[in-house]
Design a protein around this motif. Sequence first.
Motif, PDB file in Angstrom:
ATOM      1  N   LEU A  86       0.872  -1.178   0.000  1.00  0.00           N
ATOM      2  CA  LEU A  86       0.000   0.000   0.000  1.00  0.00           C
ATOM      3  C   LEU A  86       0.903   1.219   0.000  1.00  0.00           C
ATOM      4  O   LEU A  86       1.770   1.342   0.874  1.00  0.00           O
ATOM      5  N   SER A  89       0.227   7.198   0.347  1.00  0.00           N
ATOM      6  CA  SER A  89      -0.948   7.999  -0.008  1.00  0.00           C
ATOM      7  C   SER A  89      -2.233   7.193   0.128  1.00  0.00           C
ATOM      8  O   SER A  89      -3.288   7.739   0.479  1.00  0.00           O
ATOM      9  N   THR A  90      -2.157   5.890  -0.131  1.00  0.00           N
ATOM     10  CA  THR A  90      -3.320   5.024   0.060  1.00  0.00           C
ATOM     11  C   THR A  90      -3.623   4.869   1.545  1.00  0.00           C
ATOM     12  O   THR A  90      -4.790   4.923   1.968  1.00  0.00           O
ATOM     13  N   GLN A  91      -2.580   4.690   2.340  1.00  0.00           N
ATOM     14  CA  GLN A  91      -2.775   4.613   3.786  1.00  0.00           C
ATOM     15  C   GLN A  91      -3.431   5.886   4.320  1.00  0.00           C
ATOM     16  O   GLN A  91      -4.312   5.829   5.179  1.00  0.00           O
ATOM     17  N   GLN A  93      -5.458   7.875   2.795  1.00  0.00           N
ATOM     18  CA  GLN A  93      -6.877   7.920   2.454  1.00  0.00           C
ATOM     19  C   GLN A  93      -7.688   6.956   3.317  1.00  0.00           C
ATOM     20  O   GLN A  93      -8.798   7.291   3.749  1.00  0.00           O
TER      21      GLN A  93
END
Length: 253
Positions: A86, A89-91, A93
């Motif tokens: 991950l 930036s995904t974390q 979100q």
Amino acid sequence: MKPYILAENNWKNIKEMDIELAILPWGATEAHNYHMPYATDNYQVDAIAEMAANIAWKSGTKIIVFPTVPFGVNTGQADIKLDLNLNPSTQLQILRDIVTVLNRQGIHKLLVLNGHGGNNFKPLLRELGLEFPEMFLSLCNWFQVGDKSKIFEAEGDHADEMETSVMLYLREDLIRPLEEAGDGAEKQSVIKGIREGWAWAERQWSQVSADTGIGNPKKATKEKGEKYLKEVTEKIGSLMIELAAVDTDHLYE
């Protein structure tokens, strides 16, 4: 049913439950030398969250533990087969969405319990702290809580003596014989500043370690794992109690 574990609870209880602190365990799915499972970080952080929460709950602290997020940042392991990444930036979100839910529902304290060294939540929580000033966001890296030097002989930070001992205690059924494990030898950077620790570049895992481990696991035992977990969970349980009770308008003295 453990009332402080959300996955085991039900709407009959939850709708009337007063929650002072939410706990979000976060792990990773990645290779752990030849002898340990890919979900090592998840098994560990899940168990530690539950054990520490049990201590806090018995003290009267009103907490809830969320299901563990099973994927973490593995950007330096892109060529290690099935190490699942991950991006930060995904974390961010995912965290933003969870914090949004808590803030909307009036649960204003969150502890992220981190079980993977590649996860770096500090900058994410800084950003979310500005977006959600009502929230009190905190972080604990469980693997930094205990004094490893008192229990373990070999230094390391991935699939090492400490992690192997913890997993022997928690899930011995998933651990292959230690004679099959690699020695976890780590190559050092050719760059002086990185070797000395005052400069940084991400480790390229397949260049650093032949077996994906960092640290020799050969002297790991279930007894060492039990002893270390006792220290860690008692400290984290106390942290949960303090976080739940603290007046966020009076955090300093």
